[in-house]
Write a protein that holds these residues in place. Structure first.
Motif: not given
Length: 379
Positions: A169-171, A359, A231, A136, A181, A173-174
């Motif tokens: 994946l972008d945080a 994530v 989200r 990552e 990242r 979304h959550f």
């Protein structure tokens, strides 16, 4: 051990003694483990067999939240493959400083980001490489120098018997934090990939930077995961309104740094909480704000990086204060019971240099845990 002798294994479930008891889950290794957010995120699907980090202050956070779990404090360059237990998954959130577009972008062979090669060295020296690996890092891994650094890592994993693809994946979304990242996921040639996990081209996980680098990259795997639900929370929901703001003089000094266009948007936004970072533009310092009720990407308060400021409406006036470590932890998806020993700065650093919990959990749930149990007995 050379590459040919240490090919990635085809272990379906590697049940090991973890913390003195036999594990009922496949186990994993957490390289560059930091404060332990990845270890927490993966705990529903995997048991931690071994973790390592060089930072003593992050180690204190890790140990406070993972008592009894094996943690080696020291440089990964000092780790020997024979000292690391066998596992089904190896995770490496290797240093990003030399790949960050905000930094010097010295590349994947530089002193800090180049520690990823030590991760590979350790796995080369293990009795058997883990059949699933994750590396990552920041999106600069894909975009810096036309993707050359990603290609080098991709080819190194291919040469070790893995099939490899990358996703972003972008945080956001959550959690209400913008934090894209890159996750490079490799699976052994000996492991059968279940249907539905691979597509035939780019999907929502593959922005243009991935599509470009994949065009000239050998055997790129287009991982396929479901889109997350919308989200539920915004930055305004997680800010602690009871925390004191700066004094009047400090607040006014910070507010004076806001560019005129951003000041107009602030007045028009109707938001009670607006985040921002101090930056240098045209040779002078400014406070740049964002107006989507989402925090900017958390950073570590080191190397010249600033901590994120909040501009808060207090009646008809505005005041400022720093984002707190507890708020940073919530922006990283850490549970409320997550312990943050040490100073506020130490805790903020531990959160700013980590992987957001939801994530990593999303990746574990929808991809990593589905790769582990299935293998091809004929190989």
């Amino acid at each position: 051990m050379n590459i040919a002798a240490g090919q990635a294994g085809a272990v379906a479930h590697d049940f090991r003694e973890v913390g003195g008891a036999r594990s009922a889950k496949p186990v994993f290794l957490d390289f560059f483990a930091g404060s332990g957010l990845v270890s927490h995120a993966l705990s529903r699907w995997f048991d931690l067999a071994w973790a390592n980090d060089v930072c003593g202050k992050k180690a204190a956070v890790f140990r406070a939240n993972h008592p009894g779990k094996p943690f080696i404090l020291g440089s990964v360059s000092e780790v020997r493959g024979g000292d690391v237990p066998s596992a089904t998954l190896s995770w490496a959130s290797f240093p990003c400083q030399d790949l960050s577009l905000a930094g010097a972008a010295k590349g994947i062979r530089a002193s800090r980001s180049g520690l990823v090669w030590e991760w590979l060295r350790v796995m080369d020296a293990m009795d058997e490489r883990p059949p699933v690996v994750v590396a990552e890092n920041v999106v600069g891994l894909l975009s810096a120098h036309d993707g050359r650094h990603y290609k080098e890592l991709h080819e190194a994993l291919i040469g070790r018997g893995y099939r490899v693809g990358a996703i972003v994946l972008d945080a956001v979304h959550f959690v209400p934090q913008s934090r894209p990242r890159v996750f490079v996921v490799g699976v052994s040639q000996n492991v059968s990939i279940p249907p539905g996990l691979v597509g035939d081209g780019p999907n929502w996980l593959h922005p243009a930077a991935i599509a470009r680098v994949a065009e000239t990259t050998e055997a790129f795997i287009w991982w396929k995961l479901p889109k997350p639900h919308l989200r539920r929370h915004s930055l305004s929901d997680i800010v602690d309104r009871s925390r004191p703001c700066h004094d009047e003089a400090t607040s006014q000094k910070n507010l004076a740094l806001i560019p005129p266009a951003h000041r107009r948007r602030l007045e028009e936004s109707g938001l009670d909480v607006v985040p921002g970072y101090r930056r240098i533009r045209d040779g002078r310092q400014v406070l740049e704000l964002r107006f989507d009720d989402v925090a900017g990407c958390l950073r570590t308060p080191a190397g010249g990086s600033s901590r994120q400021l909040l501009v808060m409406r207090d009646g008809g006036r505005y005041k400022t204060r720093l984002l707190t470590a507890v708020e940073a932890a919530r922006l990283m998806g850490a549970p409320r019971q997550f312990k943050l020993p040490g100073s506020d700065t130490d805790a903020y650093r531990a959160m700013g240099d980590a992987v957001a919990v939801p994530v990593a959990a999303f990746l574990a749930r929808h991809l990593l845990s589905k790769l582990i149990p299935v293998h091809d007995e004929s190989t």
